[in-house]
Design a protein around this motif. Structure first.
Motif, mmCIF file in Angstrom:
data_model
loop_
_atom_site.group_PDB
_atom_site.id
_atom_site.type_symbol
_atom_site.label_atom_id
_atom_site.label_comp_id
_atom_site.label_asym_id
_atom_site.label_seq_id
_atom_site.Cartn_x
_atom_site.Cartn_y
_atom_site.Cartn_z
ATOM 1 N N VAL A 106 1.233 -5.647 7.669
ATOM 2 C CA VAL A 106 1.566 -4.036 7.702
ATOM 3 C C VAL A 106 2.387 -3.815 6.504
ATOM 4 O O VAL A 106 3.114 -4.586 6.117
ATOM 5 C CB VAL A 106 2.052 -3.655 8.991
ATOM 6 C CG1 VAL A 106 3.312 -4.040 9.175
ATOM 7 C CG2 VAL A 106 1.891 -1.979 8.920
ATOM 8 N N MET A 107 1.911 -2.788 5.587
ATOM 9 C CA MET A 107 2.650 -2.266 4.705
ATOM 10 C C MET A 107 3.912 -1.428 5.227
ATOM 11 O O MET A 107 3.648 -0.266 6.027
ATOM 12 C CB MET A 107 1.839 -1.554 3.622
ATOM 13 C CG MET A 107 0.962 -2.236 2.799
ATOM 14 S SD MET A 107 1.600 -3.680 1.769
ATOM 15 C CE MET A 107 2.386 -2.765 0.639
ATOM 16 N N ARG A 108 5.160 -1.658 4.891
ATOM 17 C CA ARG A 108 6.492 -0.841 5.228
ATOM 18 C C ARG A 108 7.124 -0.809 3.959
ATOM 19 O O ARG A 108 7.509 -1.757 3.477
ATOM 20 C CB ARG A 108 7.123 -1.931 6.274
ATOM 21 C CG ARG A 108 6.500 -1.450 7.916
ATOM 22 C CD ARG A 108 7.349 -2.218 8.618
ATOM 23 N NE ARG A 108 6.832 -2.423 10.003
ATOM 24 C CZ ARG A 108 7.273 -2.636 11.182
ATOM 25 N NH1 ARG A 108 8.605 -2.874 11.160
ATOM 26 N NH2 ARG A 108 6.552 -3.116 12.140
ATOM 27 N N TRP B 27 -6.889 3.455 7.990
ATOM 28 C CA TRP B 27 -5.681 2.507 8.420
ATOM 29 C C TRP B 27 -5.674 1.106 8.341
ATOM 30 O O TRP B 27 -4.787 0.319 7.989
ATOM 31 C CB TRP B 27 -5.179 3.056 9.985
ATOM 32 C CG TRP B 27 -4.789 4.432 9.898
ATOM 33 C CD1 TRP B 27 -5.436 5.360 10.361
ATOM 34 C CD2 TRP B 27 -3.514 4.731 9.742
ATOM 35 N NE1 TRP B 27 -4.470 6.433 10.103
ATOM 36 C CE2 TRP B 27 -3.186 6.201 9.971
ATOM 37 C CE3 TRP B 27 -2.205 4.006 8.905
ATOM 38 C CZ2 TRP B 27 -2.072 7.062 9.657
ATOM 39 C CZ3 TRP B 27 -1.024 4.753 9.054
ATOM 40 C CH2 TRP B 27 -1.004 6.035 9.058
ATOM 41 N N LEU C 269 -3.103 0.630 5.585
ATOM 42 C CA LEU C 269 -1.795 0.189 5.761
ATOM 43 C C LEU C 269 -1.382 -1.222 6.670
ATOM 44 O O LEU C 269 -0.685 -1.742 6.750
ATOM 45 C CB LEU C 269 -0.930 1.244 6.667
ATOM 46 C CG LEU C 269 -0.796 2.598 5.825
ATOM 47 C CD1 LEU C 269 0.050 3.574 6.663
ATOM 48 C CD2 LEU C 269 0.004 2.195 4.408
ATOM 49 N N GLU D 126 4.546 -5.689 1.917
ATOM 50 C CA GLU D 126 3.544 -6.157 2.939
ATOM 51 C C GLU D 126 4.619 -7.292 3.908
ATOM 52 O O GLU D 126 5.304 -8.125 3.530
ATOM 53 C CB GLU D 126 2.474 -7.032 2.243
ATOM 54 C CG GLU D 126 1.584 -7.567 3.377
ATOM 55 C CD GLU D 126 0.185 -8.322 2.566
ATOM 56 O OE1 GLU D 126 -0.400 -8.650 3.514
ATOM 57 O OE2 GLU D 126 0.385 -8.203 1.408
#
Length: 75
Positions: free
Chosen positions: A20-22, A59, A4, A26
């Protein structure tokens, strides 16, 4: 599961892009010049224990390896 958090390869400036992947997207957190910078970015993103997360390859993906090259300005 893909990581992530991505810490990109070290650029000529010595910095590494952290993202960060949200929500399936990205999001760039900034350019880190040290591992401490990455920790600060992750704290600002809401992680309560970023140092523990950094050690977990589930992670975090470290592109080009985890260590900074001190000759390029990172440390």
């Amino acid at each position: 599961m893909a990581a992530l958090i991505v810490v990109g390869e070290q650029a000529g400036t010595g910095g590494r892009l952290v993202s960060v992947m949200r929500g399936g997207r990205e999001e760039s957190l900034g350019t880190a010049f040290s591992e401490h910078d990455v920790i600060v970015f992750l704290q600002a993103a809401g992680l309560s224990d970023p140092e523990e997360v950094l050690a977990d390859p589930r992670w975090v993906q470290w592109r080009g390896g985890r260590a900074w090259n001190p000759l390029s300005g990172g440390g």
